[in-house]
Design an enzyme around this catalytic site. Structure first.
Site, mmCIF file in Angstrom:
data_model
loop_
_atom_site.group_PDB
_atom_site.id
_atom_site.type_symbol
_atom_site.label_atom_id
_atom_site.label_comp_id
_atom_site.label_asym_id
_atom_site.label_seq_id
_atom_site.Cartn_x
_atom_site.Cartn_y
_atom_site.Cartn_z
ATOM 1 N N ASP A 139 30.250 -33.997 42.084
ATOM 2 C CA ASP A 139 29.993 -35.419 41.796
ATOM 3 C C ASP A 139 30.629 -36.104 40.571
ATOM 4 O OD1 ASP A 139 29.135 -36.137 44.458
ATOM 5 O OD2 ASP A 139 27.132 -36.136 43.993
ATOM 6 N N ARG A 189 37.566 -36.129 47.017
ATOM 7 C CA ARG A 189 36.980 -37.266 47.712
ATOM 8 C C ARG A 189 37.502 -38.491 46.901
ATOM 9 N NH1 ARG A 189 30.652 -36.939 46.716
ATOM 10 N NH2 ARG A 189 30.787 -35.271 48.196
#
Length: 313
Positions: A139, A189
């Site tokens: 992340d 992502r």
């Protein structure tokens, strides 16, 4: 106009203390977080898989300044991966890891310093994920950690090239980062970004963020990597689908990603049309910061949240 005040609240210890007394079973919390335990997260994953969806799971926690807490988080991921494997779910589920939760912010006075500790802890999780038959995505957090996170990614990919990256379209630098990461085998992502950032490093206007997102989409979909398109915006979903067609992308050579509890019917619709759709499942005791960022993204939910606080017993 509510976005910045809500993000400021996410840093308030007083508000956190009040909100943290709200049971996780309360409606607005369970709209975004399925539970506090690994078993609840695994059960939520199984339910999504039954609906034809995939998942990525995040054990909530960030800004860890304690080495023991970082180790606890690593062990939580190892337990999660074991339970996913036992449930036959690792073909459909991976894990998302915040480096600040596994030691990135630890001071240099701690043996090795935060960067080295986070890297070694991430290696441990990546190794366990590979053994379980799945992958890890790192992340991305606020802009002060971007360079460190990408440096850890580069090191991890030497042994675990399947490790996913996350880039945030609201940062001025992100289009260039997309170009650097749009190579074969690279999982990326792309999201808009959920932290409060200064105008020196990030676009402030929503339209400018959207334009950046589309530019980044073009780079990733024209590249050789595997784009993971993280958006709930119907217009961005439509644009992404159009661009995928323009660049000759077959379904399965990219995927859409959405958050747990947001637009679930759209998630199912996309999956039923043949698209790969992955749902981001957060879980654990440290859900407060995550929840507040989600409220900042969707301020219309704030009234429901406040009603939950007022009516709690």
């Amino acid at each position: 106009m509510l976005r910045q005040p809500i993000l400021l609240l996410s840093r308030s210890r007083q508000i956190k203390k009040l909100v943290s007394t709200l049971p996780v079973t309360s409606g607005i919390v369970t709209s975004y977080v399925p539970g506090e335990t690994t078993s609840t997260a695994v059960d939520a994953t199984a339910g999504l898989v039954d609906d034809g969806l995939k998942a990525t799971l995040d054990f909530l926690g960030e800004d860890t300044l304690d080495a023991d807490q970082a180790e606890t988080t690593v062990n939580a991921y190892l337990d999660l991966l074991q339970q996913l494997a036992a449930g036959g779910l690792t073909r459909h589920a991976e894990v998302s890891v915040k480096l600040s939760a596994i030691g990135q912010a630890l001071p240099d006075s701690v043996a090795g310093g935060g960067h080295k500790i986070a890297l070694e802890n991430a290696r441990t999780i990546c190794r366990a994920a590979r053994n379980a038959g799945t992958t890890v995505t790192l992340d991305m957090e606020d802009h002060t950690t971007t360079e460190s996170t990408l440096a850890v990614l580069r090191e991890l990919r030497k042994d675990f090239p399947e490790t996913g990256a996350v880039l945030q379209a609201y940062l001025h630098r992100t289009e260039a980062d997309c170009r650097a990461l749009a190579y074969e085998g690279s999982r990326v992502r792309l999201c808009k970004g959920a932290y409060q950032e200064p105008e020196t490093v990030a676009f402030q206007d929503r339209l400018d963020v959207d334009k950046s997102y589309v530019r980044c989409l073009k780079v990733l979909l024209a590249g050789q990597g595997y784009p993971m398109i993280a958006t709930h915006d119907p217009r961005m979903v439509e644009i992404a689908s159009s661009l995928a067609s323009r660049y000759g992308r077959a379904q399965g050579s990219y995927e859409f990603q959405m958050l747990y509890g947001i637009r679930p019917e759209e998630q199912k619709r996309l999956a039923s049309s043949g698209e790969t759709v992955r749902v981001y499942i957060p879980y654990g005791l440290e859900w407060y910061g995550y929840l507040m960022r989600r409220l900042a993204e969707r301020p219309q939910n704030l009234s429901f949240f406040l009603k939950s606080l007022i009516s709690k017993k």
